[in-house]
Design a protein around this motif. Structure first.
Motif, short mmCIF file in Angstrom:
data_model
loop_
_atom_site.label_atom_id
_atom_site.label_comp_id
_atom_site.label_asym_id
_atom_site.label_seq_id
_atom_site.Cartn_x
_atom_site.Cartn_y
_atom_site.Cartn_z
N GLU A 101 38.68 38.38 52.55
CA GLU A 101 37.89 37.60 53.53
C GLU A 101 37.83 38.01 54.94
O GLU A 101 36.52 37.81 55.23
N TYR B 54 42.06 38.54 47.46
CA TYR B 54 41.99 38.34 46.18
C TYR B 54 41.89 39.55 45.40
O TYR B 54 41.05 40.44 45.79
N TRP C 159 36.26 32.90 50.41
CA TRP C 159 36.18 33.10 48.82
C TRP C 159 35.14 32.27 48.07
O TRP C 159 34.47 32.35 47.41
#
Length: 56
Positions: A18, A7, A33
């Motif tokens: 992640e 992200y 997330w």
């Protein structure tokens, strides 16, 4: 191997991966997330979690 996602911060372009987590902020590697607390913020610019979007 799990399919980890990345992200990016819309404010500063920091990437949350992640697989790597954010250990300096107490987020362990492998943390998804959706499992990050809503009050977490970008470790670079301080933008809220809502400023992050999934990288495609």
């Amino acid at each position: 191997m799990p399919d980890f996602k990345k992200y990016h911060c819309l404010e500063c372009e920091h990437i949350y991966d992640e697989a790597k987590g954010d250990p300096d902020s107490g987020v362990a590697p492998g943390t998804r997330w959706e499992d990050i607390p809503e009050d977490w913020s970008c470790p670079i610019c301080g933008a809220p979690k809502s400023f992050f979007k999934l990288l495609r």
